[in-house]
Design a protein around this motif. Sequence first.
Motif, mmCIF file in Angstrom:
data_model
loop_
_atom_site.group_PDB
_atom_site.id
_atom_site.type_symbol
_atom_site.label_atom_id
_atom_site.label_comp_id
_atom_site.label_asym_id
_atom_site.label_seq_id
_atom_site.Cartn_x
_atom_site.Cartn_y
_atom_site.Cartn_z
ATOM 1 N N UNK A 202 108.143 -60.607 2.707
ATOM 2 C CA UNK A 202 107.049 -59.686 2.371
ATOM 3 C C UNK A 202 106.574 -58.955 3.618
ATOM 4 N N UNK A 203 106.226 -57.663 3.412
ATOM 5 C CA UNK A 203 105.640 -56.842 4.471
ATOM 6 C C UNK A 203 104.265 -56.404 4.018
ATOM 7 N N UNK A 204 103.242 -56.666 4.843
ATOM 8 C CA UNK A 204 101.881 -56.231 4.574
ATOM 9 C C UNK A 204 101.539 -55.135 5.570
ATOM 10 N N UNK A 205 101.045 -53.993 5.082
ATOM 11 C CA UNK A 205 100.817 -52.842 5.961
ATOM 12 C C UNK A 205 99.569 -52.081 5.562
ATOM 13 N N UNK A 206 99.100 -51.254 6.482
ATOM 14 C CA UNK A 206 97.995 -50.331 6.208
ATOM 15 C C UNK A 206 98.498 -48.911 6.389
ATOM 16 N N UNK A 207 97.901 -47.992 5.636
ATOM 17 C CA UNK A 207 98.220 -46.577 5.772
ATOM 18 C C UNK A 207 96.925 -45.799 5.990
ATOM 19 N N UNK A 208 96.978 -44.805 6.856
ATOM 20 C CA UNK A 208 95.794 -44.029 7.213
ATOM 21 C C UNK A 208 96.244 -42.640 7.647
ATOM 22 N N UNK A 209 95.345 -41.658 7.523
ATOM 23 C CA UNK A 209 95.730 -40.336 8.009
ATOM 24 C C UNK A 209 95.793 -40.380 9.529
ATOM 25 N N UNK A 210 96.430 -39.376 10.119
ATOM 26 C CA UNK A 210 96.745 -39.410 11.539
ATOM 27 C C UNK A 210 95.497 -39.561 12.406
ATOM 28 N N UNK A 211 94.353 -39.058 11.921
ATOM 29 C CA UNK A 211 93.157 -39.077 12.760
ATOM 30 C C UNK A 211 92.388 -40.398 12.687
ATOM 31 N N UNK A 212 92.763 -41.251 11.792
ATOM 32 C CA UNK A 212 92.031 -42.526 11.639
ATOM 33 C C UNK A 212 92.653 -43.600 12.523
ATOM 34 N N UNK A 213 91.942 -44.645 12.719
ATOM 35 C CA UNK A 213 92.417 -45.776 13.514
ATOM 36 C C UNK A 213 92.551 -47.011 12.606
ATOM 37 N N UNK A 214 93.532 -47.788 12.916
ATOM 38 C CA UNK A 214 93.736 -49.057 12.196
ATOM 39 C C UNK A 214 92.737 -50.083 12.736
ATOM 40 N N UNK A 215 91.792 -50.515 11.897
ATOM 41 C CA UNK A 215 90.693 -51.353 12.356
ATOM 42 C C UNK A 215 90.671 -52.777 11.787
ATOM 43 N N UNK A 216 91.226 -52.976 10.652
ATOM 44 C CA UNK A 216 90.975 -54.268 10.010
ATOM 45 C C UNK A 216 92.239 -54.988 9.524
ATOM 46 N N UNK A 217 93.363 -54.750 10.144
ATOM 47 C CA UNK A 217 94.610 -55.321 9.651
ATOM 48 C C UNK A 217 94.606 -56.855 9.669
ATOM 49 N N UNK A 218 94.108 -57.447 10.759
ATOM 50 C CA UNK A 218 94.108 -58.895 10.845
ATOM 51 C C UNK A 218 93.216 -59.526 9.772
ATOM 52 N N UNK A 219 92.063 -58.914 9.509
ATOM 53 C CA UNK A 219 91.170 -59.440 8.474
ATOM 54 C C UNK A 219 91.826 -59.388 7.104
#
Length: 464
Positions: free
Chosen positions: A249-266
């Motif tokens: 399994x792969x768990x991922x986040x997607x966001x527009x280019x201007x956003x930052x990945x903030x909560x992946x670990x949570x």
Amino acid sequence: MPISKSRNAPFDKSDERGSDRLLQIEAVYDKVPVGLCYVNRHGLFVSTNDQFSRIFGIATENAVGRLVEDVVPNHAALLRDNIKTALAGEPASDAQIEISGELYMVAAAAVTNDLGEFAGISVAYTNITNLNDVAQKLQQVELRTSYALESAGQWIWDLNIATMRVWRSPQYRALLGLDPAGVENESVAWDIVHPDDKGRAIEALDDVVSGRKPRFEATYRVSRPDGGLTWILSRGKVVEYGPDGSPLRLLATSVDITAQKRIEEELSTTVRQRMELEQKLLEANRKLRNQSERDHLTNLPNRRKFNHLLKRAFLRAIENAEQLAVLMVDIDHFKAYNDFYGHLAGDKCLVQVGRALNKVVKQSGGSVARFGGEEFAALISGRALEPAAEIAAAMLDAVSAMGLEHGASPTGRISVSIGMAMVDPAGSAVHLGPEELLNLADGALYESKRHGRARLTIAGTFNN
């Protein structure tokens, strides 16, 4: 022609040893960390265990024989409703109640007598206070996570690498201008990715699956309903591996280019906690299901469980061309025993006979169940006719060797009669199913009764 065999053994008193074993079984019942009780159809408590007494602060002797309104007035109506539901032939729904500041799940199941008539309900009280607290905290975490995703313009997705099916959280619909109220189900991976960018996304996944890179990262375009394109940055990692070390399994986040990945670990922690909670609930359901498949008196499998075991063993015997013996066992003159010694002594006799039969059959790899009343049923797999008959004869001897007195029997002691039927793929071609095999064994048991009891009658071998 049916064959009848008789076995005799010297008289041997072992009542005290049998009583000790019965007390051990009752002690185990009382150590179960679940409150258990049996309420008859009139609303009277018939039995309770120690955990039930601790939950309600009521001694067992002060509960048995009393109405539910007198013992548990705060939820007597719930028990009455469960009795009405069971009388109507419908399954009772689980309920949650609060007792002394603790939250309990109440699960009830109908209990029938030897004639198949409704006799009462068996009720289990399971403390779910901690599970409920965990569920509430998990819900709060997921709610905060949802708010955070919406504020950051992000969504999460979970990819099954083996099937290439992907689940996306609802936030992606709002970000792409889709109807937020739409229901998102699993779909094919990369189905929303622009055709010109799919190659890059697939290559990024191959890097992670092959181990060339520790994390997934890909930038691609997604088409919007209004015809526009949104650039998406996706980052993630493998969160589950198979026994051989292959990624699942792969768990991922997607966001527009201007956003930052903030909560992946949570998010990873949230998914893990949810899976752990689901596993605990599945285990609780498994324990309740196991209770419904055991005879409450002898702790042997009940008739429902035996029918399941018979069908499974029958199919295995046919598929593997193995022999299978089905035995029906009945305690001789048991009604007279109950009338002479009383039902409490009769229950004790059932426990002792069941234990003796089970000890013999388990040594052969078979299984014994209480079929109903004074009847037991047994399965013996992989044994030819003569070895199976020897095991049945050992069952006769084991019961006789207990030397249980029976003042209302012509022989003066407890004995059993056995009927046996065989399925033998090497025999003649007779097309029968498991129910017919059971009926043949039952008919052979009747012949044992008719020809003097305390003997074995074999219905004959046949082939399916």
